[in-house]
Structure formats: C-alpha cells, structure tokens
Write an enzyme that holds these catalytic residues in place. Structure first.
Site, mmCIF file in Angstrom:
data_model
loop_
_atom_site.group_PDB
_atom_site.id
_atom_site.type_symbol
_atom_site.label_atom_id
_atom_site.label_comp_id
_atom_site.label_asym_id
_atom_site.label_seq_id
_atom_site.Cartn_x
_atom_site.Cartn_y
_atom_site.Cartn_z
ATOM 1 C CB SER A 1 -0.958 -0.152 1.225
ATOM 2 O OG SER A 1 -1.835 -1.430 0.997
ATOM 3 C CB CYS B 1 -5.493 -0.715 5.556
ATOM 4 S SG CYS B 1 -4.567 -1.526 4.710
ATOM 5 C CG ASP C 1 -5.226 -2.804 0.730
ATOM 6 O OD1 ASP C 1 -5.329 -3.828 0.560
ATOM 7 O OD2 ASP C 1 -4.499 -1.622 0.394
ATOM 8 C CD1 TRP D 1 -1.610 -9.116 4.700
ATOM 9 C CD2 TRP D 1 -2.039 -6.833 4.545
ATOM 10 N NE1 TRP D 1 -0.328 -7.822 6.345
ATOM 11 C CE2 TRP D 1 -1.155 -7.243 5.612
ATOM 12 C CE3 TRP D 1 -2.389 -5.901 3.687
ATOM 13 C CZ2 TRP D 1 -0.669 -5.576 6.092
ATOM 14 C CZ3 TRP D 1 -2.212 -4.493 4.232
ATOM 15 C CH2 TRP D 1 -0.875 -4.118 5.927
#
Length: 702
Positions: free
Chosen positions: A454, A654, A699, A701
C-alpha cells in the site's frame, strides 16, 4: 459532390487503419497485445497476437484441452500448468494453458463437444476477478452477452462446452471463492456441462494445496467416465528443452542475466511500466520506523520522476524482488550446479503453446536468482514427481513417502516451512540431486512475482515520490532452527543498509545482488510498477472518514490524511478524519508517531478540516492488559455510529484479514445494532450493504 484533398485522404486512411486495428485487436498484423512484449515471447512459441480465437489456437497446435487461468500472484497459473501436465502424462490429453486475457469468448458457442476446457480461477480482493480475468468475467455474466452465432443466454449457446473448474480463495474474505462460484453459475446458465465438482482451495486455512489434491482425483475419475479416457503410467515428458551453450559466455551482450525484457537488456528504460515491464526506480530515502533491534519496519521514498508513472492515494506499488544469495547458493548446490551456475543455457518450449517464463539465453544462476520462486512453499505433488530422480534408493523411498502421505508431509515439510532446496537437503545431504532435469524445475517452480505494498503517501503532496511502509517479515518455526525470511522485505532492508553506508549488506546472513544484473541497479535502485486500486477516498472531501489500520496497515491512511490536509490547506472543506491505530508499545513500534501528533495539533488549530482524531491501542504496553483497535472502536461506538448514520462517513480497514479485519467487521455490526436499536442480524445486513456500496472498504491480507 465534395472534393477530397490529399490531407483528407490521409486522415481517412489513418482513421480506417486505427478502426480496424481496434476491432481486430491487432490480429491482422500479428501485433502483441502488449506493444512492449519481449522478443523472447515469440522465440518460445507463444505467438502473442496471432489469434484471439481460442479454437483457432487449439486447432493450429493440435490440442483438444485448454486450461484457462485467472491469476493475480501466479498461483492459479501454476495449478493450471500442473493440471495441463498431468492431463497429458496420465491421460494422453493434448493440453495447452491459456491466459484468459489473451482470447475473446464470443465463439465459445462453437466449442466442439469432443474438446475440454478447464478454468482455474483465483478470487482477488473482495470477490473480484483477477486483473487478467476481468473481461472474461464480465462477458460470461453479462445480461446482454451475445455469441458468434447470435445466441443469447436463453438459447443455451454453450451446450457443447464441457468444463472443469477449480477456484483459489481465502475464507477470511467475505466473498470466499466467489470467482469460481459465479463463473460456474454463469457457464451452467449458458448451457455448459461441468464435469465433476467445482473445486475450492482455501489459502486462509492454509489448505490450498491439500484442497487441490483432494479435488483433482475425483475430478479425473469423473472426466475419465464422461470422456472415455484411459489412464496410463505417467512418465515425465519435459515441456522445455535446456541447451547448454558452449558458444556463449555469460558476459555476452545477448545473454540475459536477470533483465526482464530486451529493452532492459539493451540498457533502455521504455514505458509504459507495468507487470511485464518494471521501472528501475531510485530510492531517494530510507529509514527505520521501529526503535527496537529485533524487528524492522522500513519507510522508503521511491523516486518516479520522469517515468510517467502516476498514483493516487490508496494505490499499490509493486516491488520486483530478487532471491536472497544464501537461498540461491543452497539451491544451485543441492542440484549440483555450483560449477555450472554461470553456464549459458537456452530454454525452448517443446510445444508451440509452451511459454518459457523468463527470457533466454540466460544462466542457471540468473534464472534461479531473478525468476524462480525458490523460497515458496512446496507441494506434495512436486516431491512425488522428483522421486524418480533421487540420487539413491533411500532418498527415493523418502520422497515417495513425502509425496503420498499427507500427514507425514505436513509434519516434515509444511509445518517446518521448508523450501524445495531445504527439503532435498534433509532427504539426502551427502549426494547432490544431479539427475533432476532443469526443465522440471522450470515447470514446477512458479515464476517469482512482484509483491504489492500500500502506498503511504499522497500524490497531492509528492507526485514524483511514492512512500512505502513495510515490516520486515520473518517466521520463526516452533521447535526448529528454521527461520523463514520474507523475500522482498529483506531485499528492501538490504537496500536500506547499502544506502546508509554498509558496503556489503547482509540482513540476517541472506545477502542480495543489490546492484542487479550487470550492475544496472547501482546507486540504490529497485524495479517497480504501480497498480491502481479501488481503495479510495470519497470524491467529496467534506465527507467524514473512519480508518482502522493497526501496524503497517496504517500505510494507506498516512496517504489519506496527507491528502486531506493538503485539500484543507488549499481551502477545501474537509470532513472529520478519524484514525484507529494499534501497535505493541508506544515507545517501540508506533510508526509515524511524530507526524500523527503534529497533525492532531494542526487539527486543533483548524488547519485540517473540522478535525483529525487519533485513537491508539497498544497491545503490550501494560502487562496483562492487551488493547486492540476493535476495543477502541467499541469504546467510541457513539461517535462511529453518528458519523456513519448521520453523515454517511466512509469506513476503511487495512491490515490482517484473518483476525483484525474480521473482528472489526463483527464489532461494527454490533455497534450499529446496539446504537440503532435493531437486531444483530440487521446490523450485519447494514454492514454488508455498506460493503456493496463501497461505503465500507478493505485493503487486507492474510
């Protein structure tokens, strides 16, 4: 009648040529889809741009089975390659793999009944298709889709199409494996006949490989019955030929030593820069953000001036990594290639549809260092295929067991996080594995992929520099001496060390080829490209935003806050800006602490819109008391609900998908239900609606 002069005619001809080129996508001229495609793409049998008609491609190459892939990181492509290889060796299918974006799909209605199509599809982000599968996905799901014979969905135009489907997903995301599920529904609705169950692999549970292996055997059984296939003894048949070149030295100008394409080989930088063509960018600045010795978090400023690269807050920068020297050395040693590591080799596809994953001629060392994911996880199937090339019977027996015994493989390989060279070392440490063909290495080890980070800056503040914020990764294996080091973040750490005066950067004993192939990265450079994202600020800056980003998950929010501060300074009305940030200890890993405190002070002075508010959560600040961002969210539930309900604030998350993001999602549903006097189920429905309308964006992971 109007008269045409010479200029009119020239303009009309140019328009005609442009129109034909657009609608044929260059097929009449044999032009590659990517005008900067490398010359090696043609040399290896991949006739890019020759035809976008998949049936013509299959006919020309005498294939009866195509394995399409939709892949973002290369894993789906790897599985597609493995299925194609297995279909050929076990069942005599004439297979080819195909990138979904290389073909058009209007003529799928003419797909012959005696041919097969596989679809190996990864789900990207929040239920989205991968970049190379977008057009295909929209086509098969379109309400007004029309095929070559004029048929629409109501006509069941794909009744002759027999297909197999496997999806790659992550259960920590809300739209788990939605790509394969939706494509399966769409193809079936169009009349296609799926053979066997649609498989689903789960990366979130860490079972992707075992899910794939468990799915494919029943699938092959169903396919055998449906198509009358006959299984035969699988014997390794190489896809690539490897020719050692006595006529070329490694320093010859036509030998690729890690350059990604011909322009780079010739010392040229030509855009556009993308996932096939990186920009070799200078690192303008680098520094540590943590104050503790055993953990590293890097801040880097990547200079993109003059590259024509552009970005917006929320986008990602892709870093093209180089394998660690220690792992390269281990790999070439275990294969017995130490004395031949700089030998020049040419790699050629033995099948017209085989695509060599890197430019040649090259060297063994360059292929391993720059192009192969040698540090990645190992599959049981790969180990089973290597048993035939073991240096002795005991090693062969062990490889067969590892390849066939799921639990034994998990104990000895998966739980130890071993890469392929480490496995081979442990199975047989005395003798080198010199019988393993390098062709099988290329086939089974996927191409190393760029890693996406990012962007932690705003282009309104610094349009010619991209900031990244990266925690240097490592996994310490319990009960083992093995410590797995992140490939890309340790590469970045080595670059930082060199920039700060270390002549031989050696993070954790890994070593890296800092200067790149032929010293082309000298002066602290890194290959990059930019990927645009849907993770965006509201178009109206007066709209409030709530951001949740613990650890390095705060990266894009630094860019968001920078941007809103710049907008406010320019006289625009900026809405309330709220950030929930968490880390372990305020004195150790509180990234950008000074910046946040400065912005908070500016907020009091009304120079950042109406306000900037920072809520912090320190999980190890007080012994016995762990505080996380989701708790701070709950403590400020009234503010959160008011901003969402009355001012329609955008909500952003995020960071870690498996724990934090999932818990934040649940906590928000609870806040909404309690403060609006509705059931938890209705609160969850509201959160789902926020996601659908992009009021809630992630966003994340795993």
């Amino acid at each position: 009648m109007a008269q045409f002069d010479t200029l009119d005619i020239i303009v009309l001809v140019i328009l005609l040529i442009g129109t034909v080129a657009y609608f044929t996508k260059g097929t009449y001229w044999g032009v590659p889809k990517d005008p900067y495609a490398n010359s090696y793409a043609f040399a290896n049998g991949h006739k890019a741009g020759k035809t976008r008609n998949i049936l013509e491609a299959m006919e020309e190459s005498d294939k009866n089975t195509v394995v399409f892939y939709g892949s973002q990181t290369g894993t789906a492509e790897d599985y597609a390659s493995r299925l194609a290889k297995e279909g050929s060796s076990r069942f005599g299918l004439k297979t080819m793999i195909a990138d979904l974006e290389d073909y058009d799909y209007e003529n799928l209605d003419t797909f012959p009944a005696d041919k097969l199509a596989f679809f190996v599809l990864a789900t990207y982000g929040e239920g989205e298709p991968t970049d190379n599968a977008v057009d295909f996905y929209e086509f098969v799901r379109g309400e007004d889709t029309t095929f070559s014979n004029g048929g629409t969905a109501d006509d069941k135009p794909l009744e002759n199409l027999k297909f197999v489907a496997f999806g790659l997903g992550n259960n920590t995301y809300e739209h788990y494996n939605s790509m394969v599920r939706n494509v399966d529904i769409a193809l079936t609705k169009l009349g296609a006949d799926r053979v066997g169950d649609a498989g689903e692999g789960d990366d979130g549970a860490g079972t992707m490989e075992e899910d794939f292996l468990a799915w494919k055997e029943p699938m092959w059984a169903a396919l055998t019955e449906k198509m009358g296939l006959e299984e035969r003894e699988a014997v390794y048949e190489p896809i690539f030929s490897i020719t050692e070149r006595d006529d070329l030295d490694a320093d010859a100008e036509e030998v690729y030593l890690g350059e990604p394409n011909k322009n780079h080989l010739e010392g040229k930088q030509k855009g556009p820069y993308n996932s096939h063509n990186p920009y070799i960018a200078p690192i303008a600045e680098s520094r540590e953000l943590f104050t503790i010795k055993d953990r590293n978090c890097l801040h880097m400023e990547i200079d993109i001036k003059g590259s024509n690269l552009s970005y917006e807050s929320g986008d990602h920068i892709a870093i093209w990594p180089t394998n660690a020297g220690r792992e390269v050395d281990r790999f070439v040693d275990v294969l017995g290639l130490v004395d031949k590591r700089h030998t020049v080799v040419s790699v050629r596809g033995l099948d017209p549809t085989a695509r060599v994953p890197f430019p040649t001629p090259t060297t063994y060392d360059a292929a391993v260092r720059y192009h192969l994911e040698i540090g990645g996880p190992v599959s049981r199937q790969f180990l089973a295929s290597l048993a035939a090339f073991a240096p002795n019977d005991s090693a062969k027996t062990e490889m067969v067991k590892l390849g066939s015994d799921k639990d034994y493989f998990s104990e000895k390989v998966s739980q130890q996080y071993l890469n392929i060279a480490q496995v081979l070392e442990r199975v047989e440490s005395t003798n080198r594995w010199t019988q393993i063909p390098f062709s099988i290495i290329i086939e089974q080890i996927k191409k190393i992929q760029p890693r996406y980070y990012s962007i932690s800056s705003s282009s309104l503040v610094q349009k010619d520099k991209i900031s990244i914020t990266a925690v240097v990764d490592e996994i310490r294996v319990p009960g083992s001496e093995n410590v797995v080091k992140g490939v890309t973040t340790n590469y970045l750490l080595a670059l930082k060390q060199r920039q700060h005066g270390d002549p031989s950067p050696d993070p954790h004993g890994l070593t890296y080829a800092i200067n790149g192939p032929r010293n082309k990265y000298d002066g602290i450079h890194v290959p990059v490209h930019v990927r645009h994202s849907n993770f965006k600020l509201p178009s109206d800056p007066s709209k409030p935003i709530i951001m949740v980003g613990p650890g390095s998950g705060v990266a894009p929010f630094r860019g968001f806050v920078q941007e809103r501060a710049a907008q406010s300074k320019a006289g625009e009305k900026v809405g309330q800006t709220v950030l929930f940030y968490g880390c372990r200890k305020s004195a150790e890993d509180f990234v950008y602490k000074d910046e946040w405190e400065f912005l908070a002070a500016q907020s009091v002075k009304k120079t950042l819109g109406s306000s900037f508010t920072l809520f912090t959560a320190f999980s190890r600040e007080t012994p016995g008391k762990k505080i996380y961002v989701q708790q701070r969210l709950e403590e400020n539930a009234a503010l959160v609900n008011e901003l969402l309900q009355k001012q329609k604030a955008n909500f952003y998350v995020c960071g870690d998908a498996a724990n934090m993001a999932r818990e934040v999602n649940a906590k928000l549903a609870k806040i909404i239900s309690e403060h609006r006097g509705i059931s938890l189920e209705k609160g969850e429905d509201i959160v789902r609606g926020m996601r659908s309308s992009n009021q809630y964006q992630e966003d994340v992971w795993s």
